[in-house]
Design a protein around this motif. Structure first.
Motif, PDB file in Angstrom:
ATOM      1  N   GLN A 219       0.842  -1.195   0.000  1.00  0.00           N
ATOM      2  CA  GLN A 219       0.000   0.000   0.000  1.00  0.00           C
ATOM      3  C   GLN A 219       0.880   1.249   0.000  1.00  0.00           C
ATOM      4  OE1 GLN A 219      -0.747  -0.644   4.715  1.00  0.00           O
ATOM      5  NE2 GLN A 219      -2.312   0.503   3.657  1.00  0.00           N
ATOM      6  N   ASP A 237      -2.423   5.183   2.375  1.00  0.00           N
ATOM      7  CA  ASP A 237      -3.518   5.379   1.417  1.00  0.00           C
ATOM      8  C   ASP A 237      -4.254   4.061   1.275  1.00  0.00           C
ATOM      9  OD1 ASP A 237      -5.218   6.142  -0.558  1.00  0.00           O
ATOM     10  OD2 ASP A 237      -3.676   6.665  -2.029  1.00  0.00           O
ATOM     11  N   THR A 238      -5.423   3.949   1.884  1.00  0.00           N
ATOM     12  CA  THR A 238      -6.183   2.708   1.890  1.00  0.00           C
ATOM     13  C   THR A 238      -7.442   2.826   1.042  1.00  0.00           C
ATOM     14  OG1 THR A 238      -7.629   3.208   3.774  1.00  0.00           O
ATOM     15  CG2 THR A 238      -5.407   2.427   4.284  1.00  0.00           C
ATOM     16  N   ASP A 239      -8.106   1.705   0.831  1.00  0.00           N
ATOM     17  CA  ASP A 239      -9.347   1.716   0.050  1.00  0.00           C
ATOM     18  C   ASP A 239     -10.442   2.525   0.733  1.00  0.00           C
ATOM     19  OD1 ASP A 239      -8.270   0.173  -1.952  1.00  0.00           O
ATOM     20  OD2 ASP A 239      -9.018  -1.723  -1.154  1.00  0.00           O
TER      21      ASP A 239
END
Length: 282
Positions: A219, A237-239
């Motif tokens: 990620q 920075d994640t979904d």
């Protein structure tokens, strides 16, 4: 009165003051008594809901027996009336986490990012950004994409206007070969990456295929450097959006991950050569 909107920066100041109090072994009630204020005042300050002056921060630090002058000075520098940044025009348009990210980048003294699939946001062309946003799940409406593209472009000013913020990007070769938007868009993005890498404050290092070991989950990771190491922040920075990390142990862990990724990357010159080569094959 508490501010109408509490930003990440205000929350961070409050959390740092809470850490100082807890290290001093004081309850919020005891801290309030030393300050001559209601206990609720301490709670609101630590939650970032109550504006606090630089003098008040120094008083709190003295009450908490903190002798780290550089750290206290940095905390005092985070106080004062909240200044409206350019990102505020997006407050009712974009998720709050994105606005917090822009504010964090604005105040950073340096940044380092590692990416494996997407180009670093601050180094993307508008066309590349637009192409990646079309892949969002759930899908974004056309006007939502345009809002996000304009926001991303404005974020890039920290690298190229005024006093540019030093920036290091560690880009996996996979990100160079993803081809978002088709050959023309992808090629233009790679040429742009080479061009910005020649700026004196921008460093681009490529982590090539075939490099043994990979000390990360894949990620995107960003480390923003504060005025003192205690005020660094890791952004994942994640979904589901940006995740901000400032716990000492996690800061140390992610710094080590970035160090190892950078150490296994190609030199700046060899990185440019590889980017050129990939662009020519598209």
């Amino acid at each position: 009165m508490p501010p109408a909107t509490t930003t990440l920066r205000q929350q961070r100041l409050g959390s740092e003051l809470r850490k100082l109090r807890e290290r001093a072994g004081l309850t919020s009630t005891a801290a309030a008594a030393l300050l001559g204020s209601p206990q609720a005042r301490i709670s609101n300050i630590e939650a970032g809901r109550y504006a606090v002056s630089a003098d008040r921060v120094r008083t709190l630090a003295r009450n908490y027996s903190c002798g780290d002058e550089a750290y206290v000075d940095a905390l005092a520098g985070m106080t004062g009336a909240r200044k409206r940044g350019w990102w505020e025009e997006y407050r009712d348009i974009l998720p709050a986490g994105l606005l917090d990210l822009a504010e964090l980048e604005h105040h950073a003294s340096a940044m380092r990012v590692a990416v494996t699939v997407h180009m670093p946001g601050l180094l993307q062309t508008p066309e590349h950004a637009r192409a990646t946003m079309r892949e969002a799940v759930p899908p974004l409406r056309p006007y939502e994409i345009e809002h996000r593209v304009s926001y991303r472009v404005k974020r890039q000013a920290v690298l190229f206007e005024g006093t540019p913020t030093p920036y290091t990007a560690i880009v996996h070769e996979a990100a160079l070969r993803m081809g978002f938007g088709g050959p023309a868009v992808a090629r233009a993005q790679l040429h742009h990456l080479v061009a910005v890498s020649e700026e004196p404050t921008v460093t681009v290092r490529v982590l090539p295929f075939g490099q043994t070991g990979f000390p990360a989950s894949g990620q995107p990771i960003t480390c923003t450097t504060g005025p003192v190491p205690q005020l660094d922040t890791i952004v994942l920075d994640t979904d589901h959006g940006c995740e901000f990390i400032d716990a000492d142990a996690q800061l140390s862990r992610y710094r080590s991950v970035l160090d190892r990724m950078e150490s296994r990357s190609l030199s700046e010159t060899k990185s440019r050569d590889l980017i050129h080569h990939i662009a020519m094959t598209l």
